[in-house]
Scaffold this motif. Structure first.
Motif, PDB file in Angstrom:
ATOM      1  N   ASP A 145       0.838  -1.194   0.000  1.00 31.74           N
ATOM      2  CA  ASP A 145       0.000   0.000   0.000  1.00 31.74           C
ATOM      3  C   ASP A 145       0.879   1.252   0.000  1.00 31.74           C
ATOM      4  N   THR A 146       0.268   2.371  -0.348  1.00 30.87           N
ATOM      5  CA  THR A 146       0.958   3.647  -0.257  1.00 30.87           C
ATOM      6  C   THR A 146       1.119   4.030   1.207  1.00 30.87           C
ATOM      7  N   MET A 147       2.359   4.338   1.581  1.00 39.93           N
ATOM      8  CA  MET A 147       2.672   4.798   2.929  1.00 39.93           C
ATOM      9  C   MET A 147       3.968   5.594   2.845  1.00 39.93           C
ATOM     10  N   TYR A 148       4.333   6.232   3.924  1.00 37.86           N
ATOM     11  CA  TYR A 148       5.466   7.148   3.879  1.00 37.86           C
ATOM     12  C   TYR A 148       6.391   6.937   5.073  1.00 37.86           C
ATOM     13  N   GLU A 149       7.658   7.285   4.864  1.00 37.82           N
ATOM     14  CA  GLU A 149       8.649   7.118   5.933  1.00 37.82           C
ATOM     15  C   GLU A 149       8.455   8.131   7.050  1.00 37.82           C
ATOM     16  N   SER A 150       7.806   9.251   6.740  1.00 42.11           N
ATOM     17  CA  SER A 150       7.580  10.292   7.739  1.00 42.11           C
ATOM     18  C   SER A 150       6.446  11.195   7.266  1.00 42.11           C
ATOM     19  N   ALA A 171      -5.378  15.353  -4.970  1.00 44.63           N
ATOM     20  CA  ALA A 171      -6.653  15.304  -4.248  1.00 44.63           C
ATOM     21  C   ALA A 171      -6.834  13.973  -3.539  1.00 44.63           C
ATOM     22  N   ASP A 172      -6.442  12.885  -4.189  1.00 42.25           N
ATOM     23  CA  ASP A 172      -6.517  11.564  -3.555  1.00 42.25           C
ATOM     24  C   ASP A 172      -5.638  11.514  -2.312  1.00 42.25           C
ATOM     25  N   LEU A 173      -4.419  12.025  -2.432  1.00 43.58           N
ATOM     26  CA  LEU A 173      -3.490  11.990  -1.299  1.00 43.58           C
ATOM     27  C   LEU A 173      -4.025  12.789  -0.120  1.00 43.58           C
ATOM     28  N   GLU A 174      -4.712  13.898  -0.418  1.00 45.71           N
ATOM     29  CA  GLU A 174      -5.231  14.744   0.658  1.00 45.71           C
ATOM     30  C   GLU A 174      -6.548  14.217   1.228  1.00 45.71           C
ATOM     31  N   ARG A 175      -7.284  13.433   0.442  1.00 50.90           N
ATOM     32  CA  ARG A 175      -8.615  12.966   0.870  1.00 50.90           C
ATOM     33  C   ARG A 175      -8.545  11.675   1.670  1.00 50.90           C
ATOM     34  N   GLU A 176      -7.644  10.765   1.290  1.00 56.57           N
ATOM     35  CA  GLU A 176      -7.618   9.438   1.900  1.00 56.57           C
ATOM     36  C   GLU A 176      -6.648   9.400   3.078  1.00 56.57           C
ATOM     37  N   TYR A 177      -6.536   8.244   3.733  1.00 59.07           N
ATOM     38  CA  TYR A 177      -5.913   8.200   5.057  1.00 59.07           C
ATOM     39  C   TYR A 177      -4.527   7.546   5.022  1.00 59.07           C
ATOM     40  N   TYR A 178      -3.611   8.183   4.323  1.00 56.77           N
ATOM     41  CA  TYR A 178      -2.255   7.642   4.232  1.00 56.77           C
ATOM     42  C   TYR A 178      -1.524   7.868   5.549  1.00 56.77           C
ATOM     43  N   THR A 179      -0.672   6.906   5.905  1.00 58.90           N
ATOM     44  CA  THR A 179       0.013   6.985   7.187  1.00 58.90           C
ATOM     45  C   THR A 179       1.499   6.724   6.999  1.00 58.90           C
ATOM     46  N   THR A 180       2.206   6.597   8.098  1.00 50.63           N
ATOM     47  CA  THR A 180       3.665   6.434   8.033  1.00 50.63           C
ATOM     48  C   THR A 180       4.097   5.050   8.522  1.00 50.63           C
TER      49      THR A 180
END
Length: 212
Positions: A145-150, A171-180
């Motif tokens: 899944d899309t996630m981030y190091e920080s 818009a997708d990145l700002e709307r959905e619930y991406y985490t670290t």
């Protein structure tokens, strides 16, 4: 539980396979190495597999090709219809989501691709807690899944999308619930999993948790 995005799933259903094949410039990097990502998730699965967010059935087909039993969970009627047409009689695909799904006996591996970000962090924590009780020792969670190091890396991804004129992606990145990754790693370890993460492309990481 991600069901607030059901209308979006219905819109995506018909174009999803075209997007993952790299025909949408905005999402080209998101789906880079898509086939390899699915193959890796399938290869790291064993026993009875529950797949959350079956979508159009692309991962399901690869797991079945390995001779494994798959129970699919998908909240979108349109997505289920496409997956069932691809895999007639080969897998059971139920209405459900990461937190609410039919009782499944003796699962060994829980898999998902491109879907866990539809849950808030609180819901992710609840889901992983549920999986810690559901899986036996040696059982695995294998999610790509899309996630981030920080948090800073997440902000940079949004800024870069906007700079490139990728307004739908931003818009997708700002709307959905991406985490670290640190948040997910802590959730897994708190629930009895050994956690590891490996990068698949600029957006997607493979998250593995083995119950011990």
């Amino acid at each position: 539980m991600g069901r607030e995005f059901l209308d979006l799933f219905e819109v995506w259903a018909e174009s999803y396979d075209e997007s993952v094949e790299g025909h949408d410039k905005e999402y080209e990097e998101v789906f880079r190495h898509y086939s390899r990502i699915l193959n890796t998730v399938a290869e790291r699965s064993h026993g009875h597999v529950i797949e959350f967010g079956v979508g159009t059935g692309n991962l399901t087909a690869r797991i079945l090709d390995r001779g494994l039993k798959v129970t699919g969970i998908e909240p979108s009627p349109a997505m289920r219809k496409i997956a069932e047409a691809k895999l007639p009689g080969k897998a059971q695909i139920h209405d459900g989501d990461f937190l609410t799904f039919p009782e499944v006996e003796n699962p060994d591996t829980l898999v998902s691709t491109y879907a866990f970000h539809h849950l808030t962090d609180e819901e992710k924590r609840e889901a992983i807690g549920l999986y810690g009780k559901l899986l036996p020792n040696g059982g695995k969670i294998v999610f790509a899944d899309t996630m981030y190091e920080s948090a800073e890396a997440f902000k940079d991804a949004i800024d870069k999308a906007k700079e490139n004129g990728f307004h739908n992606l931003a818009a997708d990145l700002e709307r959905e619930y991406y985490t670290t990754i640190p948040i997910l790693k802590a959730m897994l370890e708190e629930n009895g999993f050994r956690a590891s993460f490996s990068r698949c492309n600029d957006f997607v990481w493979l998250m593995e948790g083995e119950k011990f």
